[in-house]
Write an enzyme that holds these catalytic residues in place. Structure first.
Site, PDB file in Angstrom:
ATOM      1  N   GLU A   1       0.829  -1.185   0.000  1.00 26.34           N
ATOM      2  CA  GLU A   1       0.000   0.000   0.000  1.00 26.34           C
ATOM      3  C   GLU A   1       0.873   1.249   0.000  1.00 26.34           C
ATOM      4  OE1 GLU A   1      -4.053  -1.598   2.019  1.00 26.34           O
ATOM      5  OE2 GLU A   1      -2.574  -0.768   3.372  1.00 26.34           O
TER       6      GLU A   1
ATOM      7  N   CYS B   1       3.557   8.410   1.430  1.00 21.24           N
ATOM      8  CA  CYS B   1       4.120   7.399   2.329  1.00 21.24           C
ATOM      9  C   CYS B   1       4.303   6.114   1.524  1.00 21.24           C
ATOM     10  CB  CYS B   1       3.145   7.212   3.494  1.00 21.24           C
ATOM     11  SG  CYS B   1       3.696   6.002   4.686  1.00 21.24           S
TER      12      CYS B   1
ATOM     13  N   CYS C   1       6.717  -7.193   6.336  1.00 22.71           N
ATOM     14  CA  CYS C   1       7.929  -6.653   6.966  1.00 22.71           C
ATOM     15  C   CYS C   1       8.741  -7.797   7.531  1.00 22.71           C
ATOM     16  CB  CYS C   1       7.574  -5.680   8.090  1.00 22.71           C
ATOM     17  SG  CYS C   1       9.043  -4.949   8.847  1.00 22.71           S
TER      18      CYS C   1
ATOM     19  N   CYS D   1       7.377  -6.082  15.131  1.00 23.09           N
ATOM     20  CA  CYS D   1       7.071  -5.196  16.266  1.00 23.09           C
ATOM     21  C   CYS D   1       5.656  -5.518  16.762  1.00 23.09           C
ATOM     22  CB  CYS D   1       7.191  -3.740  15.839  1.00 23.09           C
ATOM     23  SG  CYS D   1       8.841  -3.366  15.241  1.00 23.09           S
TER      24      CYS D   1
ATOM     25  N   CYS E   1       2.461  -3.431  15.649  1.00 21.80           N
ATOM     26  CA  CYS E   1       2.359  -3.042  14.232  1.00 21.80           C
ATOM     27  C   CYS E   1       1.635  -4.092  13.402  1.00 21.80           C
ATOM     28  CB  CYS E   1       3.762  -2.807  13.664  1.00 21.80           C
ATOM     29  SG  CYS E   1       3.755  -2.496  11.890  1.00 21.80           S
TER      30      CYS E   1
ATOM     31  N   GLY F   1       7.159  -2.313   5.658  1.00 22.99           N
ATOM     32  CA  GLY F   1       8.519  -2.819   5.518  1.00 22.99           C
ATOM     33  C   GLY F   1       9.578  -2.040   6.270  1.00 22.99           C
ATOM     34  N   GLU F   2      10.714  -2.687   6.444  1.00 19.86           N
ATOM     35  CA  GLU F   2      11.859  -2.059   7.088  1.00 19.86           C
ATOM     36  C   GLU F   2      12.865  -1.682   5.997  1.00 19.86           C
ATOM     37  OE1 GLU F   2      13.120  -0.763  10.029  1.00 19.86           O
ATOM     38  OE2 GLU F   2      14.710  -0.394   8.586  1.00 19.86           O
TER      39      GLU F   2
ATOM     40  N   SER G   1      12.387   6.058   7.578  1.00 18.04           N
ATOM     41  CA  SER G   1      12.119   5.669   8.964  1.00 18.04           C
ATOM     42  C   SER G   1      12.604   4.242   9.192  1.00 18.04           C
ATOM     43  CB  SER G   1      10.615   5.746   9.226  1.00 18.04           C
ATOM     44  OG  SER G   1      10.313   5.225  10.497  1.00 18.04           O
TER      45      SER G   1
ATOM     46  N   SER H   1      12.197   4.868  14.820  1.00 15.39           N
ATOM     47  CA  SER H   1      11.038   4.380  15.575  1.00 15.39           C
ATOM     48  C   SER H   1      11.529   3.961  16.950  1.00 15.39           C
ATOM     49  CB  SER H   1      10.411   3.193  14.846  1.00 15.39           C
ATOM     50  OG  SER H   1       9.831   3.625  13.660  1.00 15.39           O
ATOM     51  N   LEU H   2      11.520   4.896  17.877  1.00 20.88           N
ATOM     52  CA  LEU H   2      12.099   4.610  19.198  1.00 20.88           C
ATOM     53  C   LEU H   2      11.088   3.888  20.093  1.00 20.88           C
ATOM     54  CD1 LEU H   2      14.732   5.003  20.798  1.00 20.88           C
ATOM     55  CD2 LEU H   2      13.739   7.102  21.740  1.00 20.88           C
TER      56      LEU H   2
ATOM     57  N   ASN I   1      -2.639   3.336  16.688  1.00 14.67           N
ATOM     58  CA  ASN I   1      -3.804   2.958  15.890  1.00 14.67           C
ATOM     59  C   ASN I   1      -4.119   1.502  16.132  1.00 14.67           C
ATOM     60  OD1 ASN I   1      -4.628   5.198  14.229  1.00 14.67           O
ATOM     61  ND2 ASN I   1      -2.574   5.071  13.368  1.00 14.67           N
TER      62      ASN I   1
ATOM     63  N   CYS J   1      -0.836   5.407  10.134  1.00 14.13           N
ATOM     64  CA  CYS J   1       0.395   4.700  10.484  1.00 14.13           C
ATOM     65  C   CYS J   1       0.145   3.338  11.094  1.00 14.13           C
ATOM     66  CB  CYS J   1       1.129   5.480  11.571  1.00 14.13           C
ATOM     67  SG  CYS J   1       2.269   6.601  10.919  1.00 14.13           S
TER      68      CYS J   1
HETATM   69  N1  SAH Z   1       9.625  -0.140   9.429  1.00 17.98           N
HETATM   70  C1  SAH Z   1       9.887   1.232   9.577  1.00 17.98           C
HETATM   71  C2  SAH Z   1       8.980   2.123   8.756  1.00 17.98           C
HETATM   72  C3  SAH Z   1       7.488   1.783   8.683  1.00 17.98           C
HETATM   73  S1  SAH Z   1       6.468   2.028  10.072  1.00 17.98           S
HETATM   74  C4  SAH Z   1       9.841   1.625  11.029  1.00 17.98           C
HETATM   75  O1  SAH Z   1       9.414   0.816  11.841  1.00 17.98           O
HETATM   76  O2  SAH Z   1      10.290   2.720  11.327  1.00 17.98           O
HETATM   77  C5  SAH Z   1       6.120   3.755  10.209  1.00 17.98           C
HETATM   78  C6  SAH Z   1       5.837   4.186  11.660  1.00 17.98           C
HETATM   79  O3  SAH Z   1       4.534   3.731  12.121  1.00 17.98           O
HETATM   80  C7  SAH Z   1       6.845   3.594  12.635  1.00 17.98           C
HETATM   81  O4  SAH Z   1       7.275   4.544  13.550  1.00 17.98           O
HETATM   82  C8  SAH Z   1       6.013   2.529  13.316  1.00 17.98           C
HETATM   83  O5  SAH Z   1       6.579   2.166  14.527  1.00 17.98           O
HETATM   84  C9  SAH Z   1       4.673   3.192  13.418  1.00 17.98           C
HETATM   85  N2  SAH Z   1       3.581   2.262  13.703  1.00 17.98           N
HETATM   86  C10 SAH Z   1       3.504   0.945  13.436  1.00 17.98           C
HETATM   87  N3  SAH Z   1       2.321   0.431  13.881  1.00 17.98           N
HETATM   88  C11 SAH Z   1       1.640   1.452  14.428  1.00 17.98           C
HETATM   89  C12 SAH Z   1       0.344   1.558  15.030  1.00 17.98           C
HETATM   90  N4  SAH Z   1      -0.467   0.512  15.124  1.00 17.98           N
HETATM   91  N5  SAH Z   1      -0.040   2.771  15.485  1.00 17.98           N
HETATM   92  C13 SAH Z   1       0.754   3.858  15.338  1.00 17.98           C
HETATM   93  N6  SAH Z   1       1.979   3.816  14.767  1.00 17.98           N
HETATM   94  C14 SAH Z   1       2.426   2.619  14.329  1.00 17.98           C
HETATM   95 FE1  SF4 Z   2       8.223  -3.573  10.484  1.00 11.06          FE
HETATM   96 FE2  SF4 Z   2       8.271  -0.971  11.148  1.00 11.06          FE
HETATM   97 FE3  SF4 Z   2       6.084  -2.490  11.587  1.00 11.06          FE
HETATM   98 FE4  SF4 Z   2       8.287  -2.870  13.029  1.00 11.06          FE
HETATM   99  S1  SF4 Z   2       7.000  -0.997  12.990  1.00 11.06           S
HETATM  100  S2  SF4 Z   2       7.030  -4.496  12.105  1.00 11.06           S
HETATM  101  S3  SF4 Z   2       9.886  -2.521  11.550  1.00 11.06           S
HETATM  102  S4  SF4 Z   2       6.929  -1.969   9.603  1.00 11.06           S
END
Ligand code: SAH
Ligand code: SF4
Length: 399
Positions: free
Chosen positions: A122, A135, A142, A146, A149, A200-201, A232, A254-255, A331, A374
């Site tokens: 997407e 975006c 991925c 996480c 996510c 994806g990462e 990111s 993504s801390l 979210n 996100c």
């Molecule tokens: N994989 C990369 C980039 C994609 S995610 C990364 O992790 O940085 C883009 C952002 O959305 C990241 O900061 C991720 O941690 C955040 N994210 C993932 N799932 C989410 C959710 N359910 N609610 C809010 N942010 C989320």
């Molecule tokens: Fe992958 Fe980023 Fe989601 Fe973590 S937050 S599973 S690295 S897309």
């Protein structure tokens, strides 16, 4: 406990492979690769560079979708190009438009085998008053898991090619009618910024992402400024400086947690690259400065990472790093184990950070009605059952 559970993967290892179509698209090749391809169809050596430059202009400045549009290329040459190549972008299989103007495209990519489930990603366009942000995804699914996510629950994983990453920008410009000769009242472009924050990462698909970013920021093509392109990452430490050196784009981290124990759970990759190593990589990120700050993303999870103590430690950890902090309301998605922090708590957290001298915008979720916000990106074709997800999480926790 089985051996597999004692040594579980932090990452999904079985990557699907990309099978190139018989007639490849020219989108995504570097200038040198384009010249080489031209050589392969008999274009004489001394013409290749000039022809590659012509193609580059038609593809990335004008958005040509057919070789026939290339009026300064001879008819013979156009026929020859069309015999061997295409200008295909990823196929748009669905387009959704949110009530707030956000648009989401579901894109189908070649999976190689007709019987196999399609590979889909997407891509989301978010219009704002002063910019339009696209975006972009870097992988189908991925590699990582996480725990908060949605994309991380997807089993099918494949790296996108550079062409498929650049192709997302092309699709957005096509659909928004946003190429150079677009007729608008003020002539402004719609896609002004790109963020690699889709599925994806990106730092686990290093070469393709690097090549795509070089095309997107090339001054004679799509020409987005490197300051308007942000990658990111969840923290693939060894690749952070490498990407900065190769592309000069902006960095977002993504801390999400300030203690290793919690980050190990939220972002399992932290077991491999803990917070200290990650922040060291940020301190030395090429080109970072007060004018080019690193963004720290922090998803607000109720009762998990949203206390004032967390805020204090966050400020302490980021000391000395030119930083912006981006608070993201969590979210929820079906089956997720977290809740979004209460609004009051988000405000308190944000206020503490603001008083410590950081800009700390709370990211307003956009496109919620079309599941475009996100972390919600995930193709419908590849969902894990709750049981499978729990098993995966248990594996990551025991690493
Ligand atoms: N994989 C990369 C980039 C994609 S995610 C990364 O992790 O940085 C883009 C952002 O959305 C990241 O900061 C991720 O941690 C955040 N994210 C993932 N799932 C989410 C959710 N359910 N609610 C809010 N942010 C989320
Ligand atoms: Fe992958 Fe980023 Fe989601 Fe973590 S937050 S599973 S690295 S897309």
């Amino acid at each position: 406990m089985s051996v597999a559970l004692q040594n579980p993967p932090l990452e999904k290892v079985a990557l699907e492979t990309y099978v190139a179509p018989a007639k490849p698209s020219l989108i995504g090749f570097s200038r040198a690769e384009l010249a080489e391809r031209l050589g392969s169809i008999g274009v004489p050596d001394k013409q290749r560079k000039m022809r590659a430059q012509q193609l580059w202009h038609w593809m990335y400045v004008r958005g040509a979708q057919d070789f026939e549009e290339m009026t300064n290329v001879s008819k013979d040459m156009r026929t020859q190009l069309a015999e061997h190549f295409t200008l295909a972008r990823p196929e748009v299989v669905a387009e959704q438009i949110s009530s707030d103007g956000t648009r989401k495209w579901l894109l189908r990519l070649p999976s190689g085998h007709a019987a196999e489930r399609p590979h889909e990603v997407e891509c989301v366009y978010i219009p704002e008053t002063d910019r339009g942000t696209l975006c972009v995804s870097s992988q189908v699914g991925c590699t990582l898991n996480c725990s908060f996510c949605h994309t991380g629950t997807q089993r099918l994983v494949r790296n996108l090619t550079a062409g498929e990453i650049v192709g997302q920008v092309m699709v957005a410009r096509d659909r928004l009618n946003d190429w150079i000769d677009r007729e608008t009242p003020n002539g402004n472009r719609l896609v002004t910024n790109v963020v690699l924050m889709g599925m994806g990462e990106p730092l686990y698909n290093f070469d393709a992402v690097r090549d795509a970013l070089l095309i997107i920021t090339d001054g004679e093509g799509i020409a987005l400024s490197r300051r308007r392109v942000t990658l990111s990452t969840s923290g693939v430490v060894p690749n952070i400086a490498r990407m900065g050196e190769a592309t000069g784009v902006m960095l977002a981290i993504s801390l999400h947690a300030v203690r290793d124990e919690l980050r190990d759970e939220l972002v399992p990759l932290n077991r491999k690259y803990p917070i200290k190593d990650l922040l060291d990589a940020c301190r030395t990120y090429p080109g970072s400065s007060n004018a080019r700050r690193i963004t720290f993303e922090y998803v607000m999870l109720k009762g998990v990472n949203d206390s004032l103590d967390d805020a204090k430690l966050l400020v302490k950890l980021l000391k000395g790093i030119p930083a912006k902090i981006n608070l993201i309301p969590f979210n929820p998605w079906p089956g997720s184990q977290y809740e979004c922090s209460d609004w009051e708590q988000i405000e308190k957290f944000s206020e503490y950070i603001f008083n410590a001298g950081y800009s700390s915008p709370v990211r307003t979720p956009r496109g919620r009605d079309i599941l475009a916000a996100c972390g919600q990106l995930k193709s419908e074709t590849e969902k894990l059952s709750v049981r499978e997800r729990d098993a995966l999480r248990a594996m990551a926790m025991t690493d």
